[in-house]
Design an enzyme around this catalytic site. Structure first.
Site, PDB file in Angstrom:
ATOM      1  N   TYR A 113       0.861  -1.190   0.000  1.00 56.45           N
ATOM      2  CA  TYR A 113       0.000   0.000   0.000  1.00 56.45           C
ATOM      3  C   TYR A 113       0.891   1.231   0.000  1.00 56.45           C
ATOM      4  O   TYR A 113       1.885   1.295   0.738  1.00 56.45           O
ATOM      5  CB  TYR A 113      -0.899   0.026   1.242  1.00 56.45           C
ATOM      6  CG  TYR A 113      -1.779   1.258   1.328  1.00 56.45           C
ATOM      7  CD1 TYR A 113      -3.067   1.251   0.796  1.00 56.45           C
ATOM      8  CD2 TYR A 113      -1.320   2.433   1.917  1.00 56.45           C
ATOM      9  CE1 TYR A 113      -3.868   2.377   0.845  1.00 56.45           C
ATOM     10  CE2 TYR A 113      -2.124   3.569   1.975  1.00 56.45           C
ATOM     11  CZ  TYR A 113      -3.393   3.530   1.432  1.00 56.45           C
ATOM     12  OH  TYR A 113      -4.175   4.649   1.486  1.00 56.45           O
ATOM     13  N   GLU A 138      -3.343   7.674  -4.252  1.00 54.66           N
ATOM     14  CA  GLU A 138      -3.244   6.357  -3.606  1.00 54.66           C
ATOM     15  C   GLU A 138      -2.972   5.269  -4.631  1.00 54.66           C
ATOM     16  O   GLU A 138      -3.602   5.223  -5.682  1.00 54.66           O
ATOM     17  CB  GLU A 138      -4.553   6.057  -2.868  1.00 54.66           C
ATOM     18  CG  GLU A 138      -4.559   4.717  -2.133  1.00 54.66           C
ATOM     19  CD  GLU A 138      -5.911   4.445  -1.502  1.00 54.66           C
ATOM     20  OE1 GLU A 138      -6.040   4.583  -0.277  1.00 54.66           O
ATOM     21  OE2 GLU A 138      -6.859   4.095  -2.243  1.00 54.66           O
TER      22      GLU A 138
END
Length: 387
Positions: free
Chosen positions: A109, A197
């Site tokens: 992530y 993101e």
């Protein structure tokens, strides 16, 4: 402004962030044509909606060849995709992203966002890729790495190394990771993002590293610097699009009370009052602080255009938007429309008395409430009458 995954990947690729080759398709035939361009499968066919959790909802499928791509696109385009981030009705899928699929060895992530406590950018990274950041913070907080960025000096090399070693990546990936991280931060700054993101950031079995999924949210206050991106803006429904035309904020809800307020805090309090009265709001219409009488009138027309609305509640605290200006806008709108539902008005603040006087002298049928308790009482009575 939220971007679709395919749009985010276009911008990230411009800044040098590696993404899988692929293109958007708005029909099964276009999806097949994209597969032809990409060559040999497997392919990923991914629904493009403004919500996460698409994979679990059935909006992301792997297709082995061109025929399977077309068949999968036929199933996904036109479906109402329900995920953990949509309403129970889901969101209509109008297009898909078709791209090459790769065997993945490891997922991570990686994101850049704004830390509201410091008003500085912060990089979030985790070796638990593929999960939502909230779930990582809750279940595996030791895997969440934060690196605060000074916006004046930007991302420093030592910070890239901190993140790389914190993620415990293979040493051979060091150069690729630091380049990708630097390019991601540059994209975040260049497009005035509130969020950039990558989830998951993947390492393939061939030791390539790239953004398998991506999300960019651009700060609405900076859109004047990115006018070339405005054509990408999509609204959830025609009401939101109409409201934006008059610089109003509108969100469609599932109740029967049309709501006109100024300010998000006032909207939250008003929705609570409606709930206490045993009703539900049909919308969230915020006329803001600087609206004029024309914008107020257009907002009122917008509320009444929703046939689900059985009562209109106007709850305004007069500040920059004075109560008399609000009253003029509402009177103009009601005078030119065939209004068949009760209208409850609560005014407080600048020129409150003048606003109430204009409403009383209009000859129109308004119910003026003195305070929030009276608003709740009136709505409760009206709700009982409607039921």
């Amino acid at each position: 402004m939220k971007l679709h995954e395919y749009q985010a990947k276009i911008l990230l690729a411009r800044e040098g962030v590696p993404v899988p080759p692929g293109e958007m398709a708005a029909s099964p035939e276009e999806a097949g044509a994209v597969a032809d361009k990409l060559g040999q499968g497997p392919f990923a066919v991914k629904a493009q909606i403004h919500a996460g959790g698409r994979g679990k909802g059935g909006g992301i499928k792997v297709a082995e060849d061109r025929r399977a791509v077309v068949e999968t696109a036929q199933k996904i385009i036109g479906m109402n995709l329900v995920t953990s981030q949509t309403s129970p009705e889901g969101k209509l899928v109008r297009k898909v992203l078709v791209e090459r699929a790769f065997p993945v060895e490891k997922e991570y992530y990686l994101a850049v966002t704004i830390d509201r406590s410091t008003a500085h950018p912060v990089i979030l990274a985790s070796a638990a890729g593929g999960m939502e950041i909230e779930e990582i913070a809750r279940s595996k907080p030791h895997l969440l790495i934060k690196e605060a960025i000074d916006p004046v000096v930007g991302l420093m090399p030592y910070q890239s190394r901190n993140l790389f070693f914190g993620l415990e990546m293979e040493p051979a990936l060091g150069s690729a990771f630091t380049a990708l991280l630097g390019n991601l931060y540059r994209a975040f700054a260049a497009y005035d993002c509130s969020l950039a993101e990558i989830n998951p950031l993947v390492v393939t079995q061939d030791k390539e590293i790239f953004a398998l999924d991506a999300k960019l949210d651009i700060d609405d206050n900076a859109l004047f610097r990115h006018k070339d991106l405005l054509e990408w803006r999509e609204y959830e429904n025609t009401w939101e699009e109409e409201a934006a035309r008059y610089r109003l904020n509108y969100i469609r809800l599932d109740g029967t009370v049309g709501m006109m307020v100024n300010g998000a805090g006032m909207a939250m309090a008003t929705m609570d009052a409606i709930a206490l009265a045993g009703a539900r709001p049909a919308n969230f219409l915020d006329v803001g602080g600087g609206a004029n009488a024309e914008a107020v009138a257009n907002g009122f027309r917008l509320i009444l255009s929703d046939e689900r609305v059985k009562l209109v509640l106007i709850n305004i605290f007069g500040g920059i938007l004075r109560c008399d200006v609000l009253a003029e806008g509402v009177i103009n709108a009601v005078s030119n429309l065939e209004v068949k539902v009760p209208i409850v008005v609560r005014l407080e603040g600048t020129n409150k008395d003048r606003g109430a006087e204009l409403l009383a002298q209009s000859g129109l049928n308004f119910t003026v409430a003195r305070d929030m308790n009276e608003v709740i009482s009136i709505i409760s009575c009206q709700q009982s009458a409607i039921s």
